[in-house]
Design a protein around this motif. Structure first.
Motif: not given
Ligand code: ZN
Length: 311
Positions: A12, A15, A46, A78, A99, A233
């Motif tokens: 992640v 992001r 992500e 994502m 998401t 994550d």
């Protein structure tokens, strides 16, 4: 023969990490970083947040980043979307998975998105209908944020967390996971909540998104793993300090999480040496930000062997 990964490590950093730091990483560096993560075997990233650039200038190039990431073979791309408008832009750019953060804390929901939790469930419904109409292959995840406590409200009742996750799935989300947004969770609580979540949602129970703010990130991931969670994550270098705890590391460090699982014999599909090498483009793109991680600093243990993967 490399074995199939048993857990999915969902990166992640591009992001969650980048949106929490003040500096903006230039687009070319983001793409190099994402390429390096992919080369290490990361198979879900992500990559961006589709929010107005005036609110988050770090994410102004979201569409460009998505358009590059979707060219990488085998990668699930994502993006975070806070609302329907963001979802439209993300779908237009070609993401594979959306998401949506839905706050379990009533106070956090109002402060963060100026919507009640009920209004956010309706937003999940609208976004689910939108993707069914225009891109039915796209998956939708609702991430229940502040699921383990909230800096504004303090305790968040567990019944409300579970009810909200169930409501999001009923509204059309394919899965609903739990996020320790502010780093309050402990392993006993993680066990309790994921056990309930999985009892309610079965295979629609989603990822564990843990923070390391108080040093319990890995312990919480292990607790979730032992309750059957298989998606985690994490952020390379732990990028994404908690805004409420200056200097504290935020997201679970991907390198340490991968090391933990691989050392236990739980296959992640990720090559640790290449993963550690993926810190170089991150550091080059954000030279003033601290990066965390015990494994990269200490190095791999003598004799540590990882099955090699075709990446
Ligand atoms: Zn986070």
């Amino acid at each position: 023969m490399a074995s199939e990964p048993e857990v999915l490590i969902s990166e992640v950093g591009p992001r969650d990490g980048l949106q929490s730091v003040a500096a903006t990483m230039p687009t070319a560096h983001k793409l190099r970083w994402i390429d390096a993560l992919h080369a290490a075997g990361v198979r879900e990233i992500e990559v961006a947040s589709f929010v107005p650039a005036r609110l988050l200038p770090q994410m102004a190039d979201a569409a460009e980043v998505v358009r590059h990431a979707i060219t990488l073979p085998g990668l699930v791309v994502m993006a975070l979307v806070p609302n329907r408008r963001g979802a439209e832009a993300a779908l237009a750019a070609g993401v594979h998975k959306l998401t949506m953060p839905v706050s379990a804390s009533a106070a956090h929901s109002l402060a963060n998105v100026r919507k009640t939790r009920e209004e956010m469930v309706e937003e999940v419904r609208a976004i689910s209908e939108l993707r069914h109409a225009s891109a039915p292959h796209v998956k939708l995840e609702a991430g229940i944020s502040t699921a383990f406590g909230c800096t504004l409200q303090g305790e968040v009742p567990e019944d409300e967390v579970i009810r909200l996750a169930v409501q999001c799935v009923a509204a059309g989300a394919d899965e609903s996971g739990l996020s320790d947004t502010v780093g309050y969770a402990n392993p006993a609580q993680v066990r309790r909540l994921f056990r309930r979540l999985r009892a309610e949602l079965g295979d629609k129970a989603g990822a564990a998104h843990m923070h390391n703010t108080r040093g319990l990130g890995l312990a919480n991931c292990l607790a979730a793993y032992e309750e059957g969670v298989r998606t985690f994550d994490a952020s390379l270098g732990g990028l994404g300090g908690c805004p409420y705890a200056p200097g504290a590391s935020g997201n679970v460090v991907t390198e340490d999480l991968v090391f933990m699982f691989e050392a236990m014999g739980v296959a992640t599909g990720i090559d640790l040496e290449r993963l550690i090498a993926a810190r170089a483009p991150l550091i080059a793109g954000l030279p003033s930000e601290p990066v965390y991680g015990m494994t990269p600093e200490a190095g791999l243990p003598k004799g540590f062997r990882q099955e090699k993967f075709h990446v």
